[in-house]
Structures are given as structure tokens and as C-alpha cells.
Design a protein around this motif. Sequence first.
Motif, PDB file in Angstrom:
ATOM      1  N   THR A 184       0.818  -1.076   0.004  1.00 31.26           N
ATOM      2  CA  THR A 184      -0.096  -0.029  -0.119  1.00 31.26           C
ATOM      3  C   THR A 184       0.839   1.272  -0.024  1.00 31.26           C
ATOM      4  O   THR A 184       2.012   1.355   0.774  1.00 31.26           O
ATOM      5  CB  THR A 184      -1.001  -0.006   1.289  1.00 31.26           C
ATOM      6  OG1 THR A 184      -1.704  -1.074   1.317  1.00 31.26           O
ATOM      7  CG2 THR A 184      -1.806   1.283   1.200  1.00 31.26           C
ATOM      8  N   PRO A 185       0.523   2.195  -0.894  1.00 30.54           N
ATOM      9  CA  PRO A 185       1.305   3.606  -0.838  1.00 30.54           C
ATOM     10  C   PRO A 185       1.009   4.322   0.361  1.00 30.54           C
ATOM     11  O   PRO A 185      -0.100   4.301   0.821  1.00 30.54           O
ATOM     12  CB  PRO A 185       0.791   4.148  -2.278  1.00 30.54           C
ATOM     13  CG  PRO A 185      -0.447   3.732  -2.500  1.00 30.54           C
ATOM     14  CD  PRO A 185      -0.655   2.232  -1.893  1.00 30.54           C
ATOM     15  N   THR A 186       2.159   5.085   0.777  1.00 30.90           N
ATOM     16  CA  THR A 186       2.074   5.906   2.016  1.00 30.90           C
ATOM     17  C   THR A 186       1.275   7.008   1.526  1.00 30.90           C
ATOM     18  O   THR A 186       0.910   7.438   0.329  1.00 30.90           O
ATOM     19  CB  THR A 186       3.488   6.070   2.600  1.00 30.90           C
ATOM     20  OG1 THR A 186       4.077   7.032   1.714  1.00 30.90           O
ATOM     21  CG2 THR A 186       4.283   4.948   2.867  1.00 30.90           C
ATOM     22  N   PRO A 187       0.809   7.890   2.373  1.00 27.37           N
ATOM     23  CA  PRO A 187       0.266   9.203   2.196  1.00 27.37           C
ATOM     24  C   PRO A 187       1.133  10.117   1.229  1.00 27.37           C
ATOM     25  O   PRO A 187       0.637  10.901   0.503  1.00 27.37           O
ATOM     26  CB  PRO A 187      -0.139   9.781   3.505  1.00 27.37           C
ATOM     27  CG  PRO A 187      -0.341   8.834   4.406  1.00 27.37           C
ATOM     28  CD  PRO A 187       0.741   7.731   3.831  1.00 27.37           C
ATOM     29  N   TYR A 188       2.517  10.045   1.840  1.00 23.95           N
ATOM     30  CA  TYR A 188       3.403  11.073   0.721  1.00 23.95           C
ATOM     31  C   TYR A 188       3.573  10.257  -0.544  1.00 23.95           C
ATOM     32  O   TYR A 188       3.546  11.074  -1.379  1.00 23.95           O
ATOM     33  CB  TYR A 188       5.048  10.688   1.547  1.00 23.95           C
ATOM     34  CG  TYR A 188       5.947  11.119   0.750  1.00 23.95           C
ATOM     35  CD1 TYR A 188       6.102  12.655   0.701  1.00 23.95           C
ATOM     36  CD2 TYR A 188       6.850  10.567   0.220  1.00 23.95           C
ATOM     37  CE1 TYR A 188       7.253  13.178  -0.154  1.00 23.95           C
ATOM     38  CE2 TYR A 188       7.697  10.980  -0.991  1.00 23.95           C
ATOM     39  CZ  TYR A 188       8.104  12.442  -0.864  1.00 23.95           C
ATOM     40  OH  TYR A 188       9.026  12.781  -1.687  1.00 23.95           O
TER      41      TYR A 188
END
Length: 300
Positions: free
Chosen positions: A61-65
Motif C-alpha cells: 500500500t502506498p503511503t500518504p506521501y
Amino acid sequence: MTLMQLDLNLLAALDALLEEGSVAGAAERLHVTAPAMSRSLGRIRRTTGDQILVRTGRTMTPTPYAIAVREQVHELLQQVQGVLAPSRELDLTTLERTFTLRWHDSLVALGGPALLAAVREQAPGVRLRFLAESSVDTPELRRGEVDLEANADRPTAPDIRADRVAESQHVIVVRQGHPLTRVRAVTAAQYAAAEHITVSRRGRLGNALDDALARLGLTRRVVATAPTESTALEFVRDSDLLVTAPESTTRATATALGLTVLPLPFELPSAAVYLSWHQRYDTDPAHIWLRDLARSALAP
């Protein structure tokens, strides 16, 4: 980290990771091994201080950044590729550009209309600016103020390119009824004895013709100079002056003015036509296209 320490390969890796959402998918996309992509991800994490992708069960899952910079990363990669690996494909239908050409006046008359017609047919967004030749040598090619020159001079500067695109024999042009039109064949002595007007943008009274006559023991009398061939022909039309000029650039205009064209009665090196440009344009697709059209327009 300084700009010199950045590895642009990481930008491509980051773009692939964010697009694919997995190390394996990014590795396949960039044609590298999964361990190599894992190492790139580690370097990206150390450089950005962010995990970029974190494991959620069996997926990443990609981080918010990562989500925030995804579009920016993709745009940056496209810009870098455009600078370091530019496309050489030329879309003439959308090309918007103005080319400045400094050509000898006779060459504008000879090839200018054909060049403009070809440009308008192939690239309607392109404009041509034809400038008159200067009476002195100018550095506009080097400064980028002129895109393409065409004249009889081969440049000697190492950063100026030149192609010999045409050549033509010289002829004599006189008015109808001129004394030379009443002889069976003009001799070199009769030619030299006539009154001459020369074409010179610098106002020079002598040229290679005088050297050729000197080798025959002859001299001629030049009574005037004109800056352009078209101007010289106007002088010829209303006097007993004669002008010697390249046949390719002169015959059509002379015929239209009702003048008579005669062969030169001695050997003279042919008049060359050179296209010249600065080396900065060697690989410019639009400039290459224009040069090709110019060569065709100026061909005999």
C-alpha cells in the motif's frame, strides 16, 4: 543531498513502484530483477525518509506521501526524458516556428517562391523571414539571429556548416539591339571593350572576371556597380551596358524584361550556391526539414 548526488534512475524506479504498487511489477516493467528493484526501493526510502510502499497482508500500500507525489513524479520523469532523450519525430502539422533566412536577392527570386509554397503546404504554422544581404560580413548566424544563409560564399568559420547545393555557368545580359547582339559570336576582346556594370553588395568594381581577362591580356571598363542583380538588369535595359551573372539566377528575369542572354566567350569558374547554418542546428529536426526543402528549391 546535493543535486549532483541524485541518481535519476531512482526517479524511474519510483515512478514504476507507484504505478505498479509492487516490487515485482515494477521490476518487470523496467526489465530488472526483483532484488535489484528491492535495493532501489531501499535507496528511495533512505533518500526521501518515507517508506513509499508498506505491506498490507499480501499486497503493498502506498503511503500518504507516495500518493501525494505520484503525479509529480510521473511528470518529472517525462520532463527528464524529454530533455535527455528528446523525440526526433517532427509533426509538421502542429509546428509553430519562424525561420529567418538571409539569401542573396537573386536566390530569393530563384528559390524563394518554391520554398514558401512547400513550407505552406507541409507546415502551415511556419513563417519565413527573408532578409536582404548586408554590405559587410555579419555574425547573425553565430548569434542565432539568422537560421539559414544562401549565397556564393563558402564560410570559413569552424562552427558554420555549409552545403554546396547548386552551381551555374555565367552569361552576358544585354538589351535587345545591343551592338554585341549583331555579331555572329562575341569574342573576348569585344566583351572586354564593352562598358560593364557589376553586381556587388560591397560596391567592388573588380571580381574574378577581371582575373580571367587578365590571363588573356585583356582589361574591361566597369562604369558602375549595383547591389543586386535585379537592379543591374534595370541599368542594362536602358543602356549599352552589359552585366555578367549566373545563368540560373538571371535568365528568367532577363527574358521577362525583354533582355538578351549571350554566352560568355571565355572560361570562367562556375558560380556556386552555398547553404550555411550554425552547428547548433545540425540535429534540429525542424531545421533539417527546412534545409532539405531549401536544397530542392535552389537546385538547378
